[in-house]
Scaffold this motif. Structure first.
Motif, PDB file in Angstrom:
ATOM      1  N   PHE A 179      -5.132   1.965  -3.053  1.00 32.71           N
ATOM      2  CA  PHE A 179      -5.526   1.244  -1.846  1.00 32.71           C
ATOM      3  C   PHE A 179      -5.650  -0.258  -2.100  1.00 32.71           C
ATOM      4  O   PHE A 179      -5.319  -1.072  -1.234  1.00 32.71           O
ATOM      5  N   GLY A 180      -6.105  -0.622  -3.284  1.00 28.45           N
ATOM      6  CA  GLY A 180      -6.142  -2.038  -3.622  1.00 28.45           C
ATOM      7  C   GLY A 180      -4.747  -2.637  -3.668  1.00 28.45           C
ATOM      8  O   GLY A 180      -4.516  -3.760  -3.196  1.00 28.45           O
ATOM      9  N   LYS A 181      -3.819  -1.870  -4.207  1.00 36.63           N
ATOM     10  CA  LYS A 181      -2.427  -2.318  -4.258  1.00 36.63           C
ATOM     11  C   LYS A 181      -1.863  -2.465  -2.850  1.00 36.63           C
ATOM     12  O   LYS A 181      -1.126  -3.414  -2.557  1.00 36.63           O
ATOM     13  N   ALA A 182      -2.201  -1.535  -1.967  1.00 37.41           N
ATOM     14  CA  ALA A 182      -1.713  -1.604  -0.582  1.00 37.41           C
ATOM     15  C   ALA A 182      -2.188  -2.878   0.097  1.00 37.41           C
ATOM     16  O   ALA A 182      -1.422  -3.529   0.817  1.00 37.41           O
ATOM     17  N   MET A 183      -3.438  -3.254  -0.103  1.00 41.71           N
ATOM     18  CA  MET A 183      -3.969  -4.467   0.517  1.00 41.71           C
ATOM     19  C   MET A 183      -3.243  -5.710   0.004  1.00 41.71           C
ATOM     20  O   MET A 183      -2.934  -6.638   0.760  1.00 41.71           O
ATOM     21  N   LYS A 184      -2.943  -5.731  -1.281  1.00 41.67           N
ATOM     22  CA  LYS A 184      -2.240  -6.871  -1.863  1.00 41.67           C
ATOM     23  C   LYS A 184      -0.814  -6.973  -1.309  1.00 41.67           C
ATOM     24  O   LYS A 184      -0.350  -8.056  -0.935  1.00 41.67           O
TER      25      LYS A 184
END
Length: 370
Positions: free
Chosen positions: A195-200
């Motif tokens: 999910f952190g990767k998705a936000m980035k």
């Protein structure tokens, strides 16, 4: 993003429950939980949960799980659910472990007056596979937002999405060759990392070319804001498959990609892979046949960022028609905007319509649930 996480894990509601008894333990290494409401009427719902990121808290440890079963328990049903022997893609284990738990229930508490099977997402696929293979043990099935089509085709959607995205936005995601390399995908991406990767990714690609990002999203039946999450989720699923299968079951050397502003550009730039493991290594056992013979009511939202309705419903309906089993299948839909985003009332109403179908023999009418 928090809302998407809630939809994926089905943790978006909490209700006070009047539970008389909880039975828990493990069968063949799979933890389970059975809840009995105070008004238990000798009826049972076997519940199959959806896809879980590796390392996520187990369903049996989630304090909100009992609350989410309210549409069943408030109607006097006990609910029994297995955690399965492994997380991630666990269709085969989900079918086998759910059946083992059902047998445990019958041996300990006696044969229920009636037994339904229900599940969300991958659990909806387990529901359908169970009806196809162990349908004699059930009076009806309730697959919700189900992984219902042939598993290879449904998971290849994740493959094709990443392939097309990488062709048009190179450098933001790993290559498919890396993702599906059993030596590099040694461990699935943890949920918080995904999910952190998705936000980035969302921030960077919308800054670069928001119209192109919107085009890709539209091609795969996604809202633009959901594209990065779908990519991150798809990467996790594909890595999981590479680990469990020991390689890549997908081949797109002959695929012609369409539906983009510049189809030629996509097809010239897209990464091409050949399969190095057979599809049947992971997908053959309990794959879809359409051979159901018990009332089956599928519930779906009009928009689903993980399992679009065409995949969840259309492809399985084709299998049913091939088998001549249309009389056993009906579809209800809601105006929900997200994966398995049903209200408690919608779930309860759909379940009531399934129960009436089982009781009267009159097929539930397909259509909209407010």
């Amino acid at each position: 993003m928090k809302k998407i996480i809630a939809l994926l894990l089905f943790t978006n509601a909490v209700f006070a429950q009047k539970i008389a008894k909880i039975d828990s333990g493990a069968i063949n290494g799979a933890a389970f939980r059975i809840v009995f409401p105070e008004n238990w009427k000798g009826k049972l719902v076997m519940y199959a949960h959806g896809y879980e990121f590796m390392g996520s808290p187990l369903q049996s440890k989630n304090p909100e799980w009992i609350s989410r079963m309210k549409p069943f328990t408030e109607r006097g049903f006990a609910v029994a659910a297995s955690d399965y022997r492994n997380q991630g893609l666990a269709l085969v284990q989900g079918v086998d472990d759910t059946e083992a738990l059902r047998q445990y229930f019958v041996n300990k508490y006696g044969k229920p007056d009636s037994t339904f099977i229900a599940g969300h997402s991958m659990g909806g696929g387990i529901t359908i596979a169970t009806l196809e293979n162990f349908g004699k043990n059930y009076v009806g099935g309730f697959p919700m937002c189900p992984l219902a089509g042939r598993i290879y085709l449904q998971t290849k959607k994740e493959f094709d999405l990443i392939a097309a995205f990488n062709a048009l936005f190179p450098g933001y995601m790993p290559s498919l060759g890396e993702i599906l390399d059993k030596n590099q995908s040694t461990k699935p991406v943890p949920m918080n990392v995904a999910f952190g990767k998705a936000m980035k990714i969302k921030k960077e690609i919308f800054a670069k070319d928001s119209l192109l990002a919107a085009d890709i999203a539209d091609r795969f039946d996604l809202k633009p804001d959901d594209l990065p999450f779908a990519l991150a989720f798809g990467e996790n699923v594909l890595r999981d498959i590479a680990i469990k299968g020991g390689g890549n079951p997908y081949d797109n050397t002959n695929t012609l990609y369409g539906g983009f502003r510049d189809n030629l550009q996509v097809n010239q730039k897209v990464e091409r892979l050949t399969a190095n493991i057979a599809q049947d290594k992971l997908f053959a056992q309990y794959d879809r046949t359409g051979n159901i013979d018990k009332p089956t009511l599928a519930l779906h939202t009009v928009y689903d960022q993980l399992i679009p309705a065409e995949m969840a419903i259309g492809r399985y309906e084709n299998l049913i028609q091939e088998k001549g089993k249309q009389d056993y299948f009906t579809v209800k839909y809601t105006d929900g905007q997200g994966h398995c985003n049903f209200t408690e009332a919608q779930t309860g109403q759909a379940f009531d319509e399934l129960r009436a179908w089982v009781k009267t023999g009159k097929k539930a009418q397909a259509g909209y649930i407010k």
